[in-house]
Design a protein around this motif. Structure first.
Motif, short mmCIF file in Angstrom:
data_model
loop_
_atom_site.label_atom_id
_atom_site.label_comp_id
_atom_site.label_asym_id
_atom_site.label_seq_id
_atom_site.Cartn_x
_atom_site.Cartn_y
_atom_site.Cartn_z
N ILE A 2 -36.61 -15.73 -3.98
CA ILE A 2 -36.95 -16.57 -5.12
C ILE A 2 -36.09 -18.04 -5.00
CG2 ILE A 2 -37.87 -15.09 -6.59
CD1 ILE A 2 -35.23 -15.34 -8.07
N PHE A 3 -34.92 -17.95 -4.08
CA PHE A 3 -34.13 -19.17 -3.73
C PHE A 3 -35.17 -20.13 -3.14
CE2 PHE A 3 -30.08 -16.74 -3.38
CZ PHE A 3 -29.22 -17.37 -4.41
N GLY A 4 -36.21 -19.91 -2.68
CA GLY A 4 -37.10 -20.79 -1.97
C GLY A 4 -37.94 -21.37 -2.79
N ASN A 5 -37.67 -20.98 -4.25
CA ASN A 5 -38.63 -21.90 -5.37
C ASN A 5 -37.79 -23.36 -5.71
OD1 ASN A 5 -40.44 -19.82 -5.48
ND2 ASN A 5 -39.68 -18.77 -7.16
N GLY A 6 -36.57 -23.43 -5.29
CA GLY A 6 -35.90 -24.41 -5.79
C GLY A 6 -35.20 -25.35 -4.66
N HIS A 7 -34.65 -26.37 -4.93
CA HIS A 7 -34.06 -27.12 -3.79
C HIS A 7 -33.03 -28.00 -4.24
CE1 HIS A 7 -36.69 -30.50 -5.26
NE2 HIS A 7 -35.64 -31.16 -5.08
N LEU A 8 -32.01 -28.78 -3.54
CA LEU A 8 -30.81 -29.53 -4.19
C LEU A 8 -31.01 -30.73 -3.35
CD1 LEU A 8 -28.12 -26.68 -3.10
CD2 LEU A 8 -29.07 -27.12 -5.26
N HIS B 35 -20.76 -30.35 -6.50
CA HIS B 35 -20.17 -29.20 -5.90
C HIS B 35 -21.09 -28.07 -6.26
CE1 HIS B 35 -16.36 -31.51 -5.57
NE2 HIS B 35 -16.60 -31.74 -6.75
N MET B 36 -22.30 -28.18 -5.86
CA MET B 36 -23.26 -27.12 -5.92
C MET B 36 -22.63 -25.92 -5.17
SD MET B 36 -25.90 -25.09 -4.92
CE MET B 36 -26.75 -24.25 -6.14
N LYS B 37 -22.65 -24.56 -5.73
CA LYS B 37 -22.13 -23.55 -5.26
C LYS B 37 -22.63 -22.92 -3.91
CE LYS B 37 -20.08 -19.37 -6.93
NZ LYS B 37 -19.92 -18.22 -8.10
N LEU B 38 -23.85 -22.87 -3.99
CA LEU B 38 -24.53 -22.56 -2.69
C LEU B 38 -24.15 -23.05 -1.44
CD1 LEU B 38 -28.22 -21.37 -3.29
CD2 LEU B 38 -26.51 -19.92 -2.22
N LEU C 210 -29.78 -22.39 2.65
CA LEU C 210 -28.49 -22.21 2.34
C LEU C 210 -28.05 -20.78 1.92
CD1 LEU C 210 -27.97 -25.15 -0.30
CD2 LEU C 210 -27.04 -25.04 2.34
N ALA C 211 -28.67 -20.10 1.13
CA ALA C 211 -28.19 -18.79 0.89
C ALA C 211 -28.14 -17.73 2.24
CB ALA C 211 -29.18 -17.93 -0.11
N ALA C 212 -29.22 -18.08 3.13
CA ALA C 212 -29.30 -17.61 4.49
C ALA C 212 -28.36 -17.73 5.32
CB ALA C 212 -30.78 -17.63 4.88
N LEU C 213 -27.94 -19.10 5.18
CA LEU C 213 -26.77 -19.46 6.34
C LEU C 213 -25.72 -18.70 5.62
CD1 LEU C 213 -27.72 -23.23 6.78
CD2 LEU C 213 -27.70 -21.62 8.46
N ALA C 214 -25.39 -18.80 4.28
CA ALA C 214 -23.87 -18.12 4.02
C ALA C 214 -23.69 -16.63 4.58
CB ALA C 214 -24.11 -18.54 2.56
N THR C 215 -25.01 -16.11 4.36
CA THR C 215 -24.80 -14.60 4.64
C THR C 215 -24.87 -14.43 6.32
OG1 THR C 215 -26.17 -13.98 2.56
CG2 THR C 215 -26.14 -12.41 4.31
N THR C 216 -25.46 -15.27 6.99
CA THR C 216 -25.52 -15.24 8.28
C THR C 216 -23.85 -15.58 8.80
OG1 THR C 216 -27.68 -16.21 8.62
CG2 THR C 216 -26.18 -16.73 10.38
N PHE C 217 -23.21 -16.50 8.13
CA PHE C 217 -21.78 -16.71 8.84
C PHE C 217 -21.01 -15.36 8.26
CE2 PHE C 217 -23.12 -21.44 7.64
CZ PHE C 217 -23.60 -21.38 8.94
N LEU C 218 -21.08 -14.83 7.10
CA LEU C 218 -20.39 -13.53 6.75
C LEU C 218 -20.59 -12.38 7.99
CD1 LEU C 218 -18.58 -12.82 4.67
CD2 LEU C 218 -20.57 -11.70 3.51
N GLU C 219 -21.86 -12.27 8.13
CA GLU C 219 -22.37 -11.31 9.02
C GLU C 219 -21.61 -11.68 10.60
OE1 GLU C 219 -26.38 -9.08 9.01
OE2 GLU C 219 -26.86 -11.32 8.44
N ALA C 220 -21.65 -12.83 11.06
CA ALA C 220 -20.99 -13.34 12.11
C ALA C 220 -19.73 -12.91 12.29
CB ALA C 220 -21.34 -14.79 12.69
#
Length: 445
Positions: free
Chosen positions: A52-58, A66-69, A256-266
């Motif tokens: 549901i993050f896909g329902n919004g944009h910045l 300083h949007m958190k995501l 953005l959320a997917a990217l954040a988790t991608t960097f954590l996984e890496a």
């Protein structure tokens, strides 16, 4: 709506699209992608991309607040690669390239670039530059940094660009930086499909030396299709301004959320193991090609890439199509050299996606032999059928994303065995959207 109900409803509501999804299932299961730019998305990343993050944009106003995501994704990217500053709101690597040119160059500047990389991204009158190429030497198939230094001194480029998308060896980034400094040039390194290995510490990093580092976030990182720009603090403000000037004022929260988790996984041990296996598999693939009598360029590979030399006179479009009929997705290319009259026809083969699918050294060596024998055969119909049978035997029990590369014990859908006849929802979950039942239970609640 539960997951099974969703797929059943899709089949009833839109049988045309559902039928195409079934076709895609069969295509992906029984073909093997050796394309450098093709790899499965991690389940975490794909789940967040479809959430549901896909329902919004910045927009840029939210970012200025300083949007958190976005901050989380920026900070994780910078930490992962050891950079001062990271920009994560770029849609793809072509867009990232245009941002860098906008920030660092002006019309007419000289750009010294490996095989004229990035020239293909210069669209529009305001992105017109004088590209000068450096390439491998035809005698030893290596980049000669002394020749690069001579070119830099003679041409005084504004930017030196190095992007090893078709070079399977490491380069001395420190020396390249010295060359750039002496010429008064910026050094820009696009690490491309080596981003995962750099992040995991399995390949040298250009970050301590380059003024700018760019890379796609799919491919080797198992993330969404996007791109990142890394730079040092002195260029951060100028680069941020160029991002907005080139129209990147909006970004999707789900990306953005997917990217954040991608960097954590890496940064996980599982991901490092994956990158280590990629290198082993690339070396095994190369050995299999040699076993079949096919030469590879540049000596033994040091990354995910193997350059298989094709016979003189090979029509690249034809051999790529013939391999596709046999179930292999490959990239044909012309390798340039410092002698403009001499080029090499090659297949650019990557071990990224096969490793994601749980292939190991023995299987990759077999893949190399099959590829080599196919090249030697000339690709007639009987050779295609033989290669197809051999490939299906190799892929018989292989998933599209092996759970051994996951940093957490996730209850994924089953692997694709030979008896799975109706598995559209599985491949959609695992390769494309990776929607788990937890997502649908979230909607139910």
């Amino acid at each position: 709506m539960q997951y099974q109900n969703l797929t059943d409803s899709l089949a009833a509501f839109d049988p045309e699209i559902y039928g195409l999804l079934q076709d895609e299932v069969q295509k992906q299961r029984f073909s093997l992608s050796l394309l450098p730019t093709s790899n499965a998305v991690s389940p975490f990343s794909a789940y967040l991309k479809g959430s549901i993050f896909g329902n919004g944009h910045l927009d840029h106003h939210a970012v200025q607040s300083h949007m958190k995501l976005e901050k989380i994704a920026e900070q994780r990217a910078a930490k992962l690669f050891g950079a001062d500053h990271a920009i994560v709101r770029i849609s793809d690597i072509a867009a990232a390239s245009r941002v860098v040119f906008q920030a660092l160059a002006t019309t007419g500047d000289t750009i010294l670039s490996f095989n004229r990389r990035k020239q293909e991204h210069c669209i529009g009158e305001h992105l017109q530059y004088d590209f000068v190429s450096f390439s491998i030497e035809p005698e030893n198939e290596r980049i000669d940094l002394k020749r690069v230094e001579q070119l830099a001194k003679a041409r005084k480029p504004r930017i030196i660009v190095y992007s090893p998308v078709n070079y399977p060896l490491h380069l001395d980034y420190k020396k390249l930086k010295e060359i750039a400094q002496e010429a008064g040039a910026y050094l820009w390194v696009d690490i491309g499909q080596n981003a995962g290995a750099v992040a995991a510490g399995c390949a040298p990093s250009p970050v301590p030396y380059a003024d700018v580092v760019t890379f796609p976030t799919g491919d080797s990182l198992h993330g969404p299709q996007s791109a990142v720009i890394l730079t040092h603090k002195d260029l951060a403000a100028n680069m941020d301004k160029a991002v907005l000037d080139t129209g990147h004022s909006m970004v999707k929260k789900n990306v953005l959320a997917a990217l954040a988790t991608t960097f954590l996984e890496a940064g996980s041990r599982a991901f490092r193991s994956y990158c280590e296996q990629v290198l082993k598999n690339a070396q095994a693939l190369e050995k299999g090609l040699h076993d079949a009598g096919i030469k590879t360029l540049c000596g033994g590979t040091e990354n995910h890439l193997v350059l298989a030399l094709l016979p003189t006179g090979t029509v690249l479009e034809n051999i790529v199509a013939e391999f596709r009929e046999a179930g292999f997705l490959v990239k044909g290319d012309t390798m340039l050299t410092s002698d403009e009259s001499l080029t090499f026809p090659v297949l650019r083969l990557s071990a990224l996606d096969p490793t994601t699918r749980a292939l190991k050294e023995n299987a990759m060596q077999a893949v190399g032999r099959v590829l080599g024998e196919f090249i030697q055969s000339g690709g007639d119909e009987s050779a295609q059928q033989k290669a197809q049978v051999q490939l299906r035997a190799i892929l018989l029990d292989k998933p599209l994303f092996s759970d051994e590369w996951l940093s957490q014990n996730i209850n994924l859908t089953p692997g694709y065995g030979k008896n799975d006849l109706n598995i559209a929802q599985e491949v959609e979950a695992e390769k494309r959207e990776a929607q788990t039942e937890r997502m649908w239970s979230f909607w139910d609640n």
